[in-house]
Design an enzyme around this catalytic site. Sequence first.
Site, PDB file in Angstrom:
ATOM      1  N   ARG A   1       0.843  -1.197   0.000  1.00 23.15           N
ATOM      2  CA  ARG A   1       0.000   0.000   0.000  1.00 23.15           C
ATOM      3  C   ARG A   1       0.878   1.246   0.000  1.00 23.15           C
ATOM      4  O   ARG A   1       1.957   1.271   0.595  1.00 23.15           O
ATOM      5  CB  ARG A   1      -0.911   0.013   1.231  1.00 23.15           C
ATOM      6  CG  ARG A   1      -2.087  -0.928   1.125  1.00 23.15           C
ATOM      7  CD  ARG A   1      -3.018  -0.845   2.316  1.00 23.15           C
ATOM      8  NE  ARG A   1      -2.360  -1.258   3.536  1.00 23.15           N
ATOM      9  CZ  ARG A   1      -1.790  -0.455   4.427  1.00 23.15           C
ATOM     10  NH1 ARG A   1      -1.837   0.848   4.258  1.00 23.15           N
ATOM     11  NH2 ARG A   1      -1.209  -0.942   5.499  1.00 23.15           N
TER      12      ARG A   1
ATOM     13  N   TYR B   1      -1.717  -3.380  -6.908  1.00 25.26           N
ATOM     14  CA  TYR B   1      -1.468  -4.293  -5.787  1.00 25.26           C
ATOM     15  C   TYR B   1      -2.403  -4.068  -4.607  1.00 25.26           C
ATOM     16  O   TYR B   1      -2.613  -2.935  -4.156  1.00 25.26           O
ATOM     17  CB  TYR B   1      -0.022  -4.134  -5.295  1.00 25.26           C
ATOM     18  CG  TYR B   1       0.477  -5.330  -4.514  1.00 25.26           C
ATOM     19  CD1 TYR B   1       0.893  -6.471  -5.198  1.00 25.26           C
ATOM     20  CD2 TYR B   1       0.524  -5.342  -3.139  1.00 25.26           C
ATOM     21  CE1 TYR B   1       1.344  -7.585  -4.498  1.00 25.26           C
ATOM     22  CE2 TYR B   1       0.981  -6.443  -2.437  1.00 25.26           C
ATOM     23  CZ  TYR B   1       1.396  -7.571  -3.122  1.00 25.26           C
ATOM     24  OH  TYR B   1       1.842  -8.667  -2.442  1.00 25.26           O
TER      25      TYR B   1
ATOM     26  N   LYS C   1      -9.686  -1.755   1.684  1.00 31.51           N
ATOM     27  CA  LYS C   1      -9.334  -0.601   2.525  1.00 31.51           C
ATOM     28  C   LYS C   1     -10.107   0.648   2.110  1.00 31.51           C
ATOM     29  O   LYS C   1     -10.536   1.425   2.949  1.00 31.51           O
ATOM     30  CB  LYS C   1      -7.830  -0.335   2.443  1.00 31.51           C
ATOM     31  CG  LYS C   1      -6.965  -1.533   2.773  1.00 31.51           C
ATOM     32  CD  LYS C   1      -7.218  -2.051   4.147  1.00 31.51           C
ATOM     33  CE  LYS C   1      -6.276  -3.186   4.509  1.00 31.51           C
ATOM     34  NZ  LYS C   1      -6.549  -3.713   5.827  1.00 31.51           N
TER      35      LYS C   1
ATOM     36  N   HIS D   1     -10.671  -1.987  11.525  1.00 26.24           N
ATOM     37  CA  HIS D   1      -9.585  -2.841  11.031  1.00 26.24           C
ATOM     38  C   HIS D   1      -9.417  -3.995  12.021  1.00 26.24           C
ATOM     39  O   HIS D   1      -8.429  -4.053  12.759  1.00 26.24           O
ATOM     40  CB  HIS D   1      -8.309  -1.999  10.924  1.00 26.24           C
ATOM     41  CG  HIS D   1      -7.209  -2.640  10.148  1.00 26.24           C
ATOM     42  ND1 HIS D   1      -5.885  -2.320  10.333  1.00 26.24           N
ATOM     43  CD2 HIS D   1      -7.229  -3.563   9.152  1.00 26.24           C
ATOM     44  CE1 HIS D   1      -5.131  -3.029   9.500  1.00 26.24           C
ATOM     45  NE2 HIS D   1      -5.926  -3.797   8.775  1.00 26.24           N
TER      46      HIS D   1
ATOM     47  N   SER E   1      -1.441  -3.536  10.254  1.00 27.31           N
ATOM     48  CA  SER E   1      -1.167  -4.465   9.159  1.00 27.31           C
ATOM     49  C   SER E   1       0.044  -5.339   9.474  1.00 27.31           C
ATOM     50  O   SER E   1       1.044  -4.860  10.003  1.00 27.31           O
ATOM     51  CB  SER E   1      -0.886  -3.684   7.878  1.00 27.31           C
ATOM     52  OG  SER E   1      -1.927  -2.769   7.658  1.00 27.31           O
TER      53      SER E   1
ATOM     54  N   CYS F   1       0.558  -7.694  11.638  1.00 28.06           N
ATOM     55  CA  CYS F   1       0.881  -7.941  13.050  1.00 28.06           C
ATOM     56  C   CYS F   1       0.184  -9.193  13.553  1.00 28.06           C
ATOM     57  O   CYS F   1      -0.046  -9.347  14.760  1.00 28.06           O
ATOM     58  CB  CYS F   1       0.475  -6.751  13.907  1.00 28.06           C
ATOM     59  SG  CYS F   1       1.567  -5.345  13.719  1.00 28.06           S
ATOM     60  N   GLY F   2      -0.237 -10.079  12.644  1.00 32.04           N
ATOM     61  CA  GLY F   2      -0.744 -11.375  13.091  1.00 32.04           C
ATOM     62  C   GLY F   2      -2.254 -11.490  13.185  1.00 32.04           C
ATOM     63  O   GLY F   2      -2.745 -12.399  13.858  1.00 32.04           O
TER      64      GLY F   2
ATOM     65  N   THR G   1      -4.368 -12.411  10.823  1.00 32.87           N
ATOM     66  CA  THR G   1      -4.790 -13.651  10.166  1.00 32.87           C
ATOM     67  C   THR G   1      -4.402 -14.851  11.035  1.00 32.87           C
ATOM     68  O   THR G   1      -5.173 -15.809  11.161  1.00 32.87           O
ATOM     69  CB  THR G   1      -4.168 -13.760   8.758  1.00 32.87           C
ATOM     70  OG1 THR G   1      -4.466 -12.546   8.059  1.00 32.87           O
ATOM     71  CG2 THR G   1      -4.719 -14.941   7.985  1.00 32.87           C
TER      72      THR G   1
ATOM     73  N   ASP H   1      -9.650  -9.336   8.810  1.00 34.51           N
ATOM     74  CA  ASP H   1      -9.108  -7.987   8.557  1.00 34.51           C
ATOM     75  C   ASP H   1     -10.066  -6.841   8.888  1.00 34.51           C
ATOM     76  O   ASP H   1      -9.624  -5.813   9.349  1.00 34.51           O
ATOM     77  CB  ASP H   1      -8.682  -7.889   7.086  1.00 34.51           C
ATOM     78  CG  ASP H   1      -7.758  -6.716   6.813  1.00 34.51           C
ATOM     79  OD1 ASP H   1      -6.902  -6.426   7.667  1.00 34.51           O
ATOM     80  OD2 ASP H   1      -7.896  -6.063   5.757  1.00 34.51           O
TER      81      ASP H   1
ATOM     82  N   ASN I   1       6.090  -8.704   1.836  1.00 40.60           N
ATOM     83  CA  ASN I   1       4.648  -8.426   1.763  1.00 40.60           C
ATOM     84  C   ASN I   1       3.974  -9.271   0.674  1.00 40.60           C
ATOM     85  O   ASN I   1       2.964  -8.872   0.097  1.00 40.60           O
ATOM     86  CB  ASN I   1       4.392  -6.935   1.517  1.00 40.60           C
ATOM     87  CG  ASN I   1       2.931  -6.544   1.746  1.00 40.60           C
ATOM     88  OD1 ASN I   1       2.271  -7.060   2.647  1.00 40.60           O
ATOM     89  ND2 ASN I   1       2.412  -5.657   0.906  1.00 40.60           N
TER      90      ASN I   1
ATOM     91  N   ARG J   1       1.676 -12.281  -0.757  1.00 40.19           N
ATOM     92  CA  ARG J   1       0.351 -12.591  -0.212  1.00 40.19           C
ATOM     93  C   ARG J   1      -0.272 -13.837  -0.827  1.00 40.19           C
ATOM     94  O   ARG J   1       0.023 -14.188  -1.971  1.00 40.19           O
ATOM     95  CB  ARG J   1      -0.599 -11.418  -0.520  1.00 40.19           C
ATOM     96  CG  ARG J   1      -0.169 -10.074   0.053  1.00 40.19           C
ATOM     97  CD  ARG J   1      -0.522  -9.949   1.495  1.00 40.19           C
ATOM     98  NE  ARG J   1      -0.165  -8.655   2.058  1.00 40.19           N
ATOM     99  CZ  ARG J   1      -0.900  -8.005   2.960  1.00 40.19           C
ATOM    100  NH1 ARG J   1      -2.018  -8.501   3.403  1.00 40.19           N
ATOM    101  NH2 ARG J   1      -0.487  -6.858   3.457  1.00 40.19           N
TER     102      ARG J   1
ATOM    103  N   ASN K   1      -1.578 -17.989  22.197  1.00 38.85           N
ATOM    104  CA  ASN K   1      -2.427 -16.818  22.459  1.00 38.85           C
ATOM    105  C   ASN K   1      -3.818 -17.256  22.918  1.00 38.85           C
ATOM    106  O   ASN K   1      -4.565 -16.471  23.503  1.00 38.85           O
ATOM    107  CB  ASN K   1      -2.526 -15.928  21.216  1.00 38.85           C
ATOM    108  CG  ASN K   1      -1.194 -15.246  20.912  1.00 38.85           C
ATOM    109  OD1 ASN K   1      -0.373 -15.080  21.810  1.00 38.85           O
ATOM    110  ND2 ASN K   1      -0.980 -14.877  19.665  1.00 38.85           N
TER     111      ASN K   1
HETATM  112  C1  OXD Z   1      -3.227  -4.391   5.286  1.00 44.65           C
HETATM  113  C2  OXD Z   1      -3.909  -5.529   4.654  1.00 44.65           C
HETATM  114  O1  OXD Z   1      -2.258  -3.870   4.716  1.00 44.65           O
HETATM  115  O2  OXD Z   1      -4.839  -6.041   5.281  1.00 44.65           O
HETATM  116  O3  OXD Z   1      -3.645  -3.988   6.377  1.00 44.65           O
HETATM  117  O4  OXD Z   1      -3.561  -5.905   3.536  1.00 44.65           O
HETATM  118 MN    MN Z   2      -5.368  -5.022   7.056  1.00 44.15          MN
END
Ligand code: OXD
Ligand code: MN
Length: 582
Positions: free
Chosen positions: A56, A195, A204, A224, A246, A248-249, A251, A271, A361, A363, A491
């Site tokens: 992004r 992208y 987003k 978010h 974004s 930071c875990g 998913t 997300d 990054n 995906r 966690n």
């Molecule tokens: C982000 C995404 O960048 O979800 O937050 O792709």
């Molecule tokens: Mn995101």
Amino acid sequence: MRALCSPVSVYTCDGSREEFDRIAQEMVLKGTLVPLNEKKRPHSFWCRSHPDDVARVEENTFICSRNKEHAGPTNNWKDPLEMREFLQELYRGCMQGRTMYVVPYCMGPIASPYARIGVEITDSPYVVLSMYLMTRMGKEVLARLGDGEFVPGVHSVGRPLKPQEKDELWPCNPANRWIVHFPEDREIWSYGSGYGGNALLGKKCFALRIASVLGRDEGWLAEHMLILGITNPEGEKKYIAAAFPSACGKTNLALMQSALPGWKIEAGGDDIAWIHFGPDGRLYAINPEAGYFGVAPGTSMKTNPNAMKTFEHDALFTNVALTEDKDVWWEGMDKTPPSNLISWRGVPYDPTAGLPAAHPNSRFTVRSSQCPAYDKEAENPYGVPLSAILFGGRRSGTVPLVTEAFSWAHGVFMGASISSETTAAAKGEVGRVRHDPFAMLPFCGYNMGDYFAHWLSMGKRGDKLKLPRMYMVNWFRKSDGQYLWPGFGDNGRVLKWIFERTSDKASAKKTEIGYVPETLDLSGLHLQQSHLDELFSVNREEWLKEAKELESYFQLFGEHMPDALLQELRDLEKRLLATDSL
Ligand code: OXD
Ligand code: MN
């Protein structure tokens, strides 16, 4: 748009599998997509982007509200009339030589009263395939739309083709990128990037930036946040939403398998959450998306087996590495890279060069319904009732593993205070601590100070006893460069404590910054006592520094900063300075 952009043809997507296959086949023939090994990963593709179009682009993202103050100090702003004039010129002829695809899509289950429709016009077939995987898209959406309202969005890779000119594998225009939102008109214009969040406008641009404005105006929240269901061994089920910046875990948490036997986690979304009051006065969340666009590196059978199973078939991989037998690989999948890899740059991977085989990054794009832990309630049109909301960041110090807020206002203060180390999800420096309130810094479509006030007002509207409790979490605390907490499935131990807190069944200790667990279920986990102590420690000196820093950050919002949060900050400082505060 056809007159403005001059495409060769216009095609309206029906959202069928035949359509997906046809477009994918065209991209295979062109060389943009590589089909993966049918035996190992059926109906899946490998794709590489342009090396400068990998994340992004926050510095090229604009909120063009009529009044600059409405965009606030954390957004880039340009005058909407000037921007519209500029865009008219920018888009003139921008789709020459290309097909214009019209993509009707629905954010949220089609039957949901909370769902919203968007129409994305795009000249990128990659975007069409991604929207097919990430949203409900095509005919059924048009049928629901009728002559109702939709959020229009136009996306162009910004690379018109001259007659006979050969196209690039990933056309884009890195020197001229614009991700533009007109919040009052609910409109999105995106140019120059193909992208992720720059180009898949439902994600987003619509579901966060435009939807946050809709939520402010209509009394709901676009966040978010992941959504997960958690069931205890007795069969009681609760729902948790969690905001993290974004990469930071989110998913990994949403798709987690708890390390605690008998505790089941089901994935609602990874997300974005749209949160409304239900008729019973509780807050309900829907996931506007229908797929995951997850960060690949670090995903493995150890860290996230459910994700690994989700993309065993029917998946699209972008900027990961390709193996000799046409499968995918990335750093963290297993220890040693297979030999004869092709890197995300499309060349043989040289392990001695010190560069990753997959872009940090890179995906996977896949339908969430393929997840073995998919929560069927994610299709519930009315959403799922939230018992807890978590806020987290990536912090190597200061912030304990988990802290419960004293009240809704204190929880909003926690959300507003999130800082996190930057990641590869956005272009720019990685690892710098920045404020990222509610993990919404790049995604709030209006003045962040007003957004804080909107959160406070939601708490006032709700019945205190029915509102979700709020928590601050930090899986990333370190000592001597080592993570103190194993994270991932472990966690689940923290989620268990939260689950039981929301039924008033777990004990807690009051600290200056909130409640921390008196005991956490650590069965089967062998952590050093000193590490455990550090995980939950609240260092007054560090927190006073944190508070001072927040005080200067909050000044950024001037008179938009709600008094109630400044009061929370003063109360925190008072507690930290008192010798017998607790
Ligand atoms: C982000 C995404 O960048 O979800 O937050 O792709
Ligand atoms: Mn995101």
